[in-house]
Write a protein that holds these residues in place. Sequence first.
Motif, PDB file in Angstrom:
ATOM      1  N   ILE A 118       0.861  -1.179   0.000  1.00 36.95           N
ATOM      2  CA  ILE A 118       0.000   0.000   0.000  1.00 36.95           C
ATOM      3  C   ILE A 118       0.898   1.230   0.000  1.00 36.95           C
ATOM      4  N   ASN A 164       1.282   5.395  -0.378  1.00 36.89           N
ATOM      5  CA  ASN A 164       0.611   6.689  -0.317  1.00 36.89           C
ATOM      6  C   ASN A 164       1.430   7.707  -1.109  1.00 36.89           C
ATOM      7  N   THR A 173      -2.938   4.733  -2.855  1.00 41.92           N
ATOM      8  CA  THR A 173      -4.084   5.388  -2.228  1.00 41.92           C
ATOM      9  C   THR A 173      -4.372   6.707  -2.952  1.00 41.92           C
ATOM     10  N   ALA A 179      -6.585   3.635   2.104  1.00 41.87           N
ATOM     11  CA  ALA A 179      -5.813   2.467   2.526  1.00 41.87           C
ATOM     12  C   ALA A 179      -6.658   1.543   3.397  1.00 41.87           C
ATOM     13  N   GLU A 180      -7.476   2.149   4.235  1.00 36.46           N
ATOM     14  CA  GLU A 180      -8.375   1.372   5.097  1.00 36.46           C
ATOM     15  C   GLU A 180      -9.327   0.523   4.256  1.00 36.46           C
ATOM     16  N   VAL A 193       3.166  -1.291   4.238  1.00 35.67           N
ATOM     17  CA  VAL A 193       2.786   0.116   4.102  1.00 35.67           C
ATOM     18  C   VAL A 193       4.001   0.914   3.662  1.00 35.67           C
ATOM     19  N   THR A 241      -0.853   6.589   7.306  1.00 37.29           N
ATOM     20  CA  THR A 241      -1.194   5.459   6.443  1.00 37.29           C
ATOM     21  C   THR A 241      -1.159   4.156   7.230  1.00 37.29           C
ATOM     22  N   GLU A 296      -4.413   3.883   9.014  1.00 41.28           N
ATOM     23  CA  GLU A 296      -5.512   3.455   8.150  1.00 41.28           C
ATOM     24  C   GLU A 296      -5.466   1.949   7.906  1.00 41.28           C
ATOM     25  N   VAL A 297      -4.282   1.417   7.628  1.00 43.84           N
ATOM     26  CA  VAL A 297      -4.158  -0.015   7.356  1.00 43.84           C
ATOM     27  C   VAL A 297      -4.505  -0.828   8.599  1.00 43.84           C
TER      28      VAL A 297
END
Length: 315
Positions: free
Chosen positions: A6, A8, A39, A45-46, A62, A68, A71-72
């Motif tokens: 993921i 950002n 993202t 990300a969530e 991440v 971030t 969120e994960v």
Amino acid sequence: MRVMLIANPNSTSQSDALVRAVVAQLRKVPDLQLLVRLTHRARHAEELVRGLRREDFAAVVVLGGDGTVNEVVNGLLGTPGTQPPAEELPVLGVIPTGSANVFARALGFDHDPVLAAQTLAGTMAYDLRRSIRLGTFNQRWFAVNAGFGLDADILAAVDRARQQGRAATPVRYFWASLRGWHRARRNPPQINVFADNGARTFSLEAIPLLFASNTNPWSFLGPLPMVTNPRNSFDHGLGLFGVSDLQGPAGLAGLMYLFGAHHFTRTRVVQFDDAQLVELSVPGHHRFQADGESQGRLHHVVLRSIPQAIEVFAP
């Protein structure tokens, strides 16, 4: 090994070249199958990781900052109290590209993302992982720290500067802290706190500065770790730090203690370790932050420390 990365793209130090360099390091892990997802908005990300299990992806990595990571974590674990066992979730890996990167650095990763990716690849190849505690506030999770008042105001000021295209530098954090301290002296938030660590309880009323941390150090000022609760770690409950009075030279000294200047006075410093339950309330509504992200203006929050909440790769 199936891994979701993921990334950002709005993170402080992230770029296309950096993503390519990080991916090159991760591809050194034998039998790696890597899916990269970017993202595009807040809490994206969530959404990307919600409901994932280890049978879907062995790990989620991440590439971003503490926001971030937050969120994960919230996407993987869901509502506190109903979260799956840690062994059913993908193992969490982190490569820091934010401004402070407290979570990754507290786990032992280098601040440089390429070096951190190299280390992470080694921990993944040798399956070096550990279970850690996480904090909760109301119905959400946090991994680093959370609190009312001055720290939330500082982060809000830095966020405003970033929205205007200015970098979130240590100097900007420091000056935002001084301005926040002057405002707090005039209009302190008057935080009421109750905490329980299983062996004893702690309570205090109308304190102008108090926050909870899940890591040690609680943050970084550039390369310098900022330590308020030396006994704190991912293996213990929440560490509470506060200053009982912001007025005068002693109040300023208490603020400097927050930034690691421990040779100043401890007269007005408040500390409490290994808290399992914390209740915070303020008159009216004040800014509340978790993992460096504003959660709006709240009146009352309940924090808890949850053991063995998630597994992480760590050197």
